[in-house]
Motif scaffolding. Structure first.
Motif: not given
Length: 296
Positions: A122-125, A127-143, A178-186
């Motif tokens: 979540g911290v990585l997402m 910090r980097y928008d590209r990491a968020q763009a890459a990881i978000t679809p993976v999280l969508d699939v996992m859920q 992961v999502r809420l850590t990213n959201l909280g920091i942003r």
């Protein structure tokens, strides 16, 4: 429908060949690296077994006392603490203590793993928008992918047992934190970050001294959702050899034992309510402390 009826036989054969190639490739991979992966996860297995044995070997009054202390520390509510004690006393009286301790062990270890792995992602997402763009679809699939589907490769690689069940639980439960850590920091105010920069804080100081403390309410909301989703996987994980409250529920479904299924299902509900109330109350306390700090 015409497309399906007129689909060339050659195309269907190519599709069958592709499926066979994927299956063969995964079988070869599991035969080549399966033993190495088992060795890699063996320390985790040993820790899970040790923790489960510890809970089972500890006298029940001590276990309930520790649970009451942790509940009071998190919720600071005598009602929630008393309710937790009564729930565990009833669970023990109805003969579900061992299964509950096994479930508590795997949920605790799964939550710790999700926190250790999920917060850095979540911290990585954040910090980097590209990491968020890459990881978000993976999280969508996992859920969204059915849990039975990703049980297949896990079982093929690691067989039946505690570790495959633990990994399956973690895969299903990690996206919220992961999502809420990213959201909280942003969501941390830019003015606060600018003030930290003005005082000469580097990235590490800004992250651990400003962003994560202010994002803690969101992070704990993610922990809450992770625990709830992990508990939701208890019954499914029992299908691949994970001991706990899910095993009697699965037995009840197979043999139409209504009373057995209801009792163990209610025990899972009791655990979910306790975890939910404690984590939610702790998150609200953090939020109130944050608001008091702002007003101060």
């Amino acid at each position: 429908m015409e497309f399906f009826t007129e689909f060339p036989e050659m195309g269907r054969e190519q599709l069958r060949d592709l499926k066979k190639a994927i299956d063969a490739g995964f079988r070869d991979f599991s035969r080549t690296y399966g033993e190495g992966m088992e060795d890699f996860f063996n320390p985790l297995l040993q820790f899970l077994i040790w923790f489960e044995k510890l809970l089972l070997a500890t006298p029940w009054p001590i276990v309930i006392g520790v649970i009451a202390a942790l509940t009071w520390f998190g919720a600071r509510s005598w009602k929630i603490t008393l309710g937790s004690v009564i729930a565990f006393l009833v669970i023990g009286y109805l003969g579900m203590w061992e299964d509950t301790m096994a479930t508590l062990a795997i949920i605790s270890v799964a939550t710790i793993l999700c926190i250790v792995v999920g917060i850095p992602i979540g911290v990585l997402m954040a910090r980097y928008d590209r990491a968020q763009a890459a990881i978000t679809p993976v999280l969508d699939v996992m859920q969204t992918i059915p849990s039975f589907v990703y049980l297949i490769p896990v079982v093929m690689l690691l067989g039946i047992g505690k570790v495959p069940g633990l990994i399956a639980v973690c895969i299903y439960a990690i996206p919220p934190i992961v999502r809420l850590t990213n959201l909280g920091i942003r969501l941390v105010d830019k003015e606060v970050l600018e003030a930290a920069d003005a005082f000469g804080a580097n990235y590490r100081q800004r992250l651990f001294g400003v962003q994560i403390p202010l994002a803690l309410p969101n992070i704990f909301a993610g922990v809450n959702q992770t625990i709830m989703m992990a508990l939701g996987m208890v019954v499914i994980a029992s299908m691949i050899g994970v001991k706990g409250l899910g095993v009697p529920v699965l037995r009840a479904i197979s043999n139409q034992y209504l009373a057995l299924g209801l009792m163990n299902g209610l025990a899972i509900v009791a655990l979910a309510i306790i975890f939910d109330r404690v984590s939610q109350t702790y998150g609200k306390r953090l939020q109130a402390h944050r608001m008091d700090g702002k007003n101060g």
